[in-house]
Design an enzyme around this catalytic site. Structure first.
Site, short mmCIF file in Angstrom:
data_model
loop_
_atom_site.label_atom_id
_atom_site.label_comp_id
_atom_site.label_asym_id
_atom_site.label_seq_id
_atom_site.Cartn_x
_atom_site.Cartn_y
_atom_site.Cartn_z
CD GLU A 43 110.67 -9.48 63.88
OE1 GLU A 43 111.15 -10.08 62.89
OE2 GLU A 43 111.17 -9.55 65.03
CB THR A 72 111.62 -11.27 57.16
OG1 THR A 72 111.17 -12.05 58.28
CG2 THR A 72 112.35 -12.21 56.22
CE LYS A 132 116.07 -12.36 64.11
NZ LYS A 132 115.05 -12.22 63.05
#
Length: 217
Positions: A43, A72, A132
């Site tokens: 990621e 993000t 998440k």
């Protein structure tokens, strides 16, 4: 619509390195170290300078050997740019309807952040693939286990507080995958180019994941 094969690859990867590198070059070197250590879930966060460029170059270098995404993600534009660069999944630290819809619109596997039951419900109503739980360190594996009670069919990925030593606890609590940031990709190691430390940490996570799955290291 999310490609089910990509979603399967995300689940198979198991551990996702949350990479916050100080430069694109550092990110590329860190990804190579992670892959050498056996971690295939990558990621690349938008806190890494020129994250789409890193994604594009990593995809060209490693191809199908890794499952590559952007983290993000906080705006619709970021979601679109990451997908255009070759991201296979997108991760947002929270759940905002407009951003979640833009993420889903790319066709990438989508993961948005939640902590409370209400936030988990909002994420699932928006159709995200994996919720998440962040920062998971606030509640630990017991909190993830508690969430599995009312949400047994929700795919959960805790991020924050995950280590190689407690990895088994998160999976035992019901996680489908975990995200690991500074413990896996140490900011100090990245800042000073100590990629051997990143590789060593990756090997420890890989061994822990293999142990959870009953595989030989």
């Amino acid at each position: 619509m999310t490609d089910p094969q990509t979603l399967d690859r995300v689940r198979e990867a198991g551990v996702f390195a949350v990479l916050r590198a100080p430069s694109p070059g550092c990110a590329i070197d860190a990804i190579a170290a992670l892959v050498r250590g056996g971690i295939t879930g990558i990621e690349v966060t938008y806190s890494t300078p020129d994250a789409p460029r890193v994604i594009r170059e990593a995809a060209a270098r490693h191809g199908a050997d890794i499952v590559l995404g952007a983290g993000t993600v906080t705006t619709e534009d970021e979601a679109e740019r990451a997908a255009e660069a070759g991201a296979e999944f997108l991760v947002s630290p929270g759940t905002r309807p407009a951003v979640a819809r833009a993420m889903r619109g790319t066709g990438c596997v989508t993961m948005t952040g939640a902590l409370t039951p209400s936030e988990v419900m909002e994420a699932t109503e928006l159709g995200v693939d994996i919720v998440k739980i962040f920062p998971a360190s606030l509640g630990g594996p017991s909190f993830v286990k508690a969430l599995r009670g009312p949400f047994p069919d929700v795919s959960i990925m805790p991020t924050g507080g995950v280590t190689a030593d407690n990895l088994a606890d998160w999976f035992a609590a019901g996680a489908v995958a975990v995200g690991a940031g500074g413990d896996l990709c140490s900011p100090a190691a990245l800042a000073t180019g100590r990629f051997d430390e990143v590789e060593s940490a990756a090997r420890a996570y890989r061994a822990a994941l293999d142990a959870v799955r009953g595989e030989s290291a």
